[in-house]
Design a protein around this motif. Structure first.
Motif: not given
Lengths: 145, 826
Positions: B133-137
């Motif tokens: 999620m962090f990287f996608l964010y």
């Protein structure tokens, strides 16, 4: 039990102390100051003999090579050539291969020391970037992680 | 297509958050269905990311320059291979590639462990999803690789940076990322174990293999980076303590430490807090390394440039990781108590502990050195930097101590070694060390660190050989076979241990290469036309300079003849190339390297060429033993491979056939491998004339363009350009065909027969099987879509009443333990 803790504590203190001492001494020789030319020309004697990374721009037309050798002499100034004032100017000498990007007006970082007759650049101590290269480096991909 | 890509990333983000939340809720409510739903969503992420990757690769292959990312890193003339690898060539794409890898690895890890570690799975899913999620964010809000030009798109792209258009550089990032991403899996299992409190050793067993796998790829990635630096950057070395290099090295240290200390926990139930800490630190360092190189906190030649927004996001994420993970560790401290104490400093666990401390110290030290400019600016207000010499001053002794421990550690007994024991184990290897040290001093090595390194290499090799020798003797006595079969059986029966020894042997070879660095020679040579100069044992002569242009770049090539002992042994062609799309940048210098196991001759052409008099400047290096570093990695990879082999596969294969067959097969394989290396050692040797005979007709001209030289040394240059002897032969073969009056397709067909394939063509024939290359993205997309469908069907089916499958696993650790205890008895 307390005896044991004292032993462990003493060992730890000695080890940490020794490491810190070593670190301090190697850091003193190993560090280089990153400076702009204006920051050093005002007080040059104070910087003599210290390892520096000097940031500046090649003064157009000052770049000469001794025939049949890789000895170069050039001047670097504090401000980019397109500005009206040059800022501080320093004589530099270098022996070795210059990167292709080293040309008039190029932005350079020189690694080396001040000597009596100017700034002496150490081997492989010239890093030159031209504006487009700088931009490309920002975009480029070093894939390295 | 671009909007489809953006949409997929958004969808992945949404699915990630669903997977994370539903898994945690399911675990807390003990709802099997919710957990399975979470796992299903988790597989779905992998499918979505595969499709998104396919969209990206497709955009590169179809030259879709409306996407900014494609326009930046590709152009029309870029070879197909580099078009695909451009996917991870830039910042945005590399983040996406990262998520793709993580989703795939995560899915595999969850799939493999779904039954055995059922209680951990929901939290593993939640942890990995959160990281994703962090990287996608990052991508969705800040660095979307699918961003398009709002108005008119350019007709051609800017092309990948010439320095990166190198075979090694193309596979270096995926390998390094595989290593980095692989480290997320152990971290996820660790967090899951901490949350659930299932802190026995079972989670370690689940992650040990993953860590080894990730470690292997991390090492591979670092080695590739070194090879690239050596072959492309042209400064004669391979490691410069650059921040980007250091970023890859940091997690390597802690992962290596973990691989050792995990054994101590398995055997002696000690170091439990330590292991958990190492796993968390390793993961943290992978993120930190990414942060360091992507956000511009640390200046570097190949960092990605400054980006305050990115650095804020990363800082936030890292703070969360640290607080959350170490908070959990502190909360679980009572459960992590060691069950045993250290009995003696003369034990294997003590040696491993010391090794761990040193590795951790190395990591902290490199971190400190790398961050020093930033730190000093923040504290003193002056930007101070430390460079290579500072790192070397510290890391050389540290490396030597580690090398010593490599030999000492595995020889000591668990718990406590007696003096007799120690003498018995180290007598011969110490003799070897003294002999080795004496030999190199006699040979004239005067640098203390190199000499000591050689001696230690001899010492460690001594211990390893002794271990194999003794084990093999015992086994030969017990099974009554020949010695070679006994060795193979030995390795097969205890793969982790003997695989580990082989890894150590690889490390020894790598250190051998490092030690050779001490006697490196470097010189600047000015060579007039026909002029000669000497460096080390070599004499080089300038035979002239040639300028050529192949459309993509302009090249200046120097023809250098190399002599040794008065005999001409080789020709070398150092060159510089200016890429037309990157004319304002520094030319790419392509050093010429003459490799040999003893020493490499490394020539770099300086830019000061005087074309009038054909006078050139060469920067020449003689690098002793460099190639042992790469060879050492090969041995290391082989050892890791053995340690990674699944227990059952190997014993099954061995049980099916008599042991001697295995020996025979392996010997044969070795011979074949040696044979191929001989073949591939054929070099690019331009003909004496260096000229290309004129063409007879238009057909020949066309075919010369379509055919590439097969010598393997000239990047498959077309026959109308390549001057080497192989190309010469090929041109003659082509002429023979033309003289027979055949037509284009007939000639191609005939030559396919002659060369045994169409690899001689510069572009594959566009039909049949060759369309596969272009089909690749579509196939990947199809697989992704099928996977989604499959997941949907499986998900909707009720599978509540599935009987747990029970897999009987023989305990390999038990064997090893008995082995060791028996050894310690005498």
């Amino acid at each position: 039990m307390t005896h044991r803790y004292i032993k462990i504590g003493a060992t730890a203190v000695v080890l940490v102390g020794a490491l810190a001492g070593l670190m301090w001494s190697t850091l003193r020789e190993g560090t280089e100051y990153f400076k702009n030319i204006d920051e050093v020309v005002t007080n040059r004697p104070a910087w003599e003999g210290k390892r520096l990374q000097l940031h500046g721009y090649v003064v157009p037309g000052t770049w000469v090579q001794r025939p049949n050798s890789l000895d170069y002499k050039f001047k670097v100034q504090n401000n980019p050539a397109r500005q009206t004032t040059s800022g501080g100017v320093v004589d530099a000498s270098y022996t070795g291969i210059l990167p292709d990007t080293f040309k008039d007006e190029a932005e350079v970082v020189l690694k080396g020391k001040f000597g009596p007759e100017g700034f002496h650049v150490e081997p492989n101590g010239v890093m030159a970037k031209c504006p487009s290269k700088y931009e490309a480096a920002a975009k480029s991909a070093s894939a390295g992680s | 297509m671009a909007s489809l890509g953006s949409f997929l990333l958004l969808a992945a983000f949404v699915v990630c958050s669903y997977a994370a939340v539903v898994s945690v809720v399911g675990a807390r409510r003990r709802s099997r269905r919710l957990i399975e739903s979470g796992v299903g969503a988790f597989y779905l992420i992998a499918a979505i990311m595969s499709v998104a990757s396919a969209v990206m690769i497709n955009a590169f292959l179809t030259d879709d320059y409306s996407i900014k990312y494609v326009a930046h890193y590709s152009d029309n003339v870029q070879p197909l291979f580099y078009k695909i690898t451009s996917y991870w060539g830039g910042l945005d794409g590399s983040i996406m590639f990262w998520v793709f890898l993580l989703s795939v690895f995560g899915a595999i890890a969850v799939y493999v462990n779904r039954e055995r570690h059922r209680e951990l799975i929901p939290y593993v899913v939640a942890t990995i999803s959160t990281v994703q999620m962090f990287f996608l964010y990052l991508m969705v809000v800040h660095k979307n690789p699918f961003t398009t030009f709002l108005t008119n798109a350019p007709a051609d792209g800017q092309g990948l940076n010439p320095l990166l258009q190198n075979y090694w550089m193309a596979i270096h990032p995926p390998s390094l990322y595989t290593g980095f991403v692989g480290m997320t899996i152990p971290f996820a299992f660790c967090i899951a174990a901490l949350i659930t409190g299932h802190l026995d050793d079972s989670w370690l067993r689940a992650v040990r293999r993953w860590t080894m796998f990730a470690w292997l790829f991390l090492t591979f990635g670092l080695t590739l980076g070194m090879i690239w630096a050596y072959e492309v950057l042209g400064w004669g070395g391979y490691w410069g303590w650059d921040p980007v290099e250091n970023a890859g090295l940091l997690p390597w240290f802690t992962a290596t430490a973990f691989l050792h200390s995990v054994m101590v926990q398995e055997r002696r139930s000690m170091l439990r807090v330590w292991n958990v800490t190492l796993v968390i630190t390793t993961f943290f360092l992978t993120i930190f390394g990414t942060f360091m190189t992507r956000s511009g906190v640390v200046q570097s030649i190949h960092a990605f440039g400054e980006d305050p927004m990115l650095s804020r996001l990363f800082t936030g994420f890292m703070v969360i990781i640290l607080t959350f993970s170490f908070g959990l560790v502190i909360y679980r401290l009572p459960l992590l108590k060691a069950r045993n104490e250290l009995d003696s400093w003369m034990s294997r666990e003590a040696a491993f502990l010391v090794n761990n401390w040193i590795l951790l110290f190395s990591a902290l030290f490199v971190l400190f050195g790398t961050m020093f400019p930033t730190l000093s600016e923040a504290i003193v207000g002056e930007r101070l930097t430390v460079a290579g010499p500072f790192f070397n001053k510290w890391m050389v002794p540290i490396g030597l101590v580690l090398l010593l421990l490599t030999g000492v550690g595995p020889m000591l007994a668990w718990r406590k070694s007696t003096i007799r024991n120690v003498v018995d184990q180290f007598l011969w290897s110490t003799v070897a060390a003294v002999a080795g040290g004496g030999l190199v001093v006699a040979l004239g090595v005067r640098l203390w660190s190199s000499g000591l390194c050689f001696a230690l290499c001899a010492f460690v090799t001594g211990t390893i050989v002794q271990e194999f020798w003794r084990g093999a003797l015992v086994r030969r006595k017990n099974t009554g076979t020949d010695l070679l079969t006994a060795v193979i059986g030995l390795v097969g029966r205890n793969k982790r241990r003997y695989g580990g020894y082989i890894v150590h042997l690889g490390i020894v070879l790598i250190f051998l290469g490092f030690a050779g660095n001490g006697s490196k020679k470097e010189e600047y040579l000015q060579l007039k036309l026909g002029g000669q100069a000497t460096i080390g044992a070599f004499t080089v002569r300038n035979d002239g300079v040639k300028v050529s242009d192949d459309g993509q770049k302009q090249m200046v090539t120097a023809y250098i003849a190399v002599f040794k002992d008065g005999k001409r042994i080789d020709s070398m062609y150092p060159s510089r190339a200016v890429f037309h799309k990157h004319e304002n940048e520094e030319a790419r210098s392509d050093p010429a390297i003459r490799r040999s196991l003893a020493e490499d001759l490394y020539l770099v052409l300086a830019p000061d060429t005087d074309f009038g008099t054909q006078t050139i400047w060469l920067q020449a290096f003689v690098n002793p033993l460099v190639d042992w570093v790469w060879l050492g990695f090969g041995v290391l990879a082989f050892g890791t491979g053995i340690a990674l082999l699944p227990e059952r596969a190997y014993s099954f294969a061995l049980a099916k056939m008599p042991a001697e067959v295995a020996t025979g097969a392996i010997t044969l394989l070795l011979l074949v491998a040696l044979g191929t290396t001989r073949l591939s050692a054929q070099m690019h040797v331009p003909g004496a004339t260096g000229s290309i005979p004129p063409v007879k007709n238009a057909l020949e001209e066309q075919l010369r363009e379509e055919m590439g030289c097969l010598c393997g040394g000239c990047a498959h240059e077309a026959l109308n350009k390549c001057t080497c002897s192989t190309a010469q032969t090929m041109r003659e073969q082509l002429r023979a065909q033309i003289d027979q009056g055949k037509r284009h397709d007939e000639i191609v067909q005939a030559l396919v027969g002659v060369y045994g394939g169409q690899h001689f063509l510069t572009a594959p024939i566009d039909k049949g099987f060759n369309r596969v290359a272009w089909l690749f993205p579509y196939v990947m997309a199809a697989i992704g879509v099928t996977a989604i469908g499959f997941a949907a069907v499986k998900w909707s089916r009720h599978t509540d009443a599935q009987p747990p499958t029970f897999t009987a696993t023989a305990n390999p650790d038990l064997d090893e333990r008995i082995d060791d205890e028996l050894r310690d008895l005498d």
